[in-house]
Scaffold this active site. Structure first.
Site, PDB file in Angstrom:
ATOM      1  N   HIS A  68      43.174  40.390  50.225  1.00  0.00           N
ATOM      2  CA  HIS A  68      43.695  39.619  51.353  1.00  0.00           C
ATOM      3  C   HIS A  68      44.324  40.642  52.285  1.00  0.00           C
ATOM      4  CE1 HIS A  68      43.753  36.327  48.220  1.00  0.00           C
ATOM      5  NE2 HIS A  68      42.985  35.838  49.179  1.00  0.00           N
ATOM      6  N   ASP A 126      47.420  41.940  50.972  1.00  0.00           N
ATOM      7  CA  ASP A 126      47.315  42.797  49.780  1.00  0.00           C
ATOM      8  C   ASP A 126      47.226  44.249  50.245  1.00  0.00           C
ATOM      9  OD1 ASP A 126      47.161  40.695  47.828  1.00  0.00           O
ATOM     10  OD2 ASP A 126      45.037  40.418  48.327  1.00  0.00           O
TER      11      ASP A 126
END
Ligand code: XUL
Ligand code: MN
Length: 346
Positions: free
Chosen positions: A51, A54
């Site tokens: 993501h 992340d």
């Protein structure tokens, strides 16, 4: 034709988790996010699903130059570890401004936030030399059907897809359909609407699908058929292999753990279409059971990978000519017994 593919595997850092669920908090101590990347290669994985946050934690609160610096650090880390970023997905379901969805929210300022965050996600992906943006539409749907104008919502989704294609000419958009959760009813629930959106877009060659086994099962569909539909359009960009025990919450169980025969059929479809020969990953999206202790807990990842490879061996060892004979004769009773016996082994 039996595919000679040597598969490469990916997972996302969220697949190593602390076990919180909607009914209870974390049950395992947190394993530092940055240390997860060192686990990939030893566990047999080379692709990282990301993501946007992340890659750049807390990105909404950072300046553009801070985002760029952090992205470059992650790129260097991936290069050092010999890892490939498979995709980056905008996380459009966490922030307060996404309570009603992002692109289909009834609030104009929330839609603007979603678009800004999407551009940031694309910039982060390009900073990692990654061309794939995954759109899991999370809250693009409704809790009650009267809440939104569904036709307008689909038009808005298509508008965003076109804007993304225009914003960066190198990216591909991989839509990961899911029928529900966290919304009651999601827009783009299955691969059919996904592929329709692709063809309706300004450049369908850059819009593809990612099939997650559990998401297809949640729609009451056979994951292998969803994969086959995308493959027939040359639009299966990736998969999230996992499993699901009936129509419940999204369980992300180990691949093949609930429906072994369905897992075998997913492999049959992938192998017979030569999936992987263009560098596509075998992505996993699996969750450790809450009862597992220790930190980090990774057996669900290695076990799913092993189950996948064991089923590939099974597929390659199948007498395919015999299957053809049964099909030709339309003796499906015999075919079914043949497959079950093959799966059971001698
Ligand atoms: C949600 C899900 C996501 C996507 C990436 O069910 O599968 O983790 O894979 O956003
Ligand atoms: Mn997924």
């Amino acid at each position: 034709m039996i595919s000679p593919v040597n598969y490469r595997f990916s997972f996302g850092p969220w697949n190593i988790g602390e076990g919180a669920d909607p009914f209870g908090p974390e049950v395992r101590s947190a394993f530092p996010h940055e240390e997860k990347f060192a686990l990939y290669r030893p566990l047999g994985f080379e692709g990282v699903q990301f993501h946007d946050d992340d890659v750049v934690p807390g990105l909404d609160d950072l300046s553009p130059s801070e985002v760029t610096t952090k992205t470059s650090e992650v790129k260097a880390m991936l290069d050092n570890q010999g890892l490939v970023p498979e995709f980056v997905a905008p996380r459009l379901w966490f922030d307060k401004r996404t309570v009603d969805g992002g692109y289909t929210s009834n609030s104009a300022s929330d839609r603007e936030y979603a678009w800004d965050r999407t551009k940031q996600c694309i910039d982060i992906a390009r900073g990692l030399d990654c061309k794939a943006i995954v759109l899991w539409f999370a809250r693009e749907g409704s809790y009650i059907r009267e809440a939104k104008d569904a036709k307008l919502a689909y038009e808005r989704l298509l508008g965003v897809i076109n804007s993304m294609l225009e914003y960066n000419e190198d990216i591909e958009i991989w839509i990961e359909p899911k029928p529900n959760e966290p919304t009651d009813q999601a827009y783009v629930p299955t691969i059919g609407p996904t592929i329709a959106l692709a063809y309706a877009s300004d450049d369908h060659t850059r819009v593809k699908g990612l099939i997650e086994s559990a998401h297809a099962s949640l729609a009451g569909l056979d994951p292998s058929d969803e994969m086959a539909f995308a493959l027939a359009h040359d639009k299966l960009a990736s998969v999230h292999l996992n499993d699901q025990n009936g129509l419940k919450y999204d369980q992300d169980k180990n691949f093949g753990s609930s429906n072994l025969r369905s897992a075998f059929n997913q492999i049959s479809v992938l192998e017979s279409a030569g999936y992987g020969t263009q560098g596509e990953f075998i992505g996993l999206d699996v969750k450790a059971m809450r009862t597992q202790t220790g930190s980090p807990v990774t057996e669900h990842l290695t076990n799913s990978r092993k189950i996948f490879l064991r089923l590939v061996e099974k597929y390659r060892a199948l007498d395919h000519a015999k299957v053809e004979q049964f099909r030709e004769a339309r003796d499906y009773e015999a075919l079914e017994f043949f497959i079950i016996e093959h799966l059971l082994g001698s």
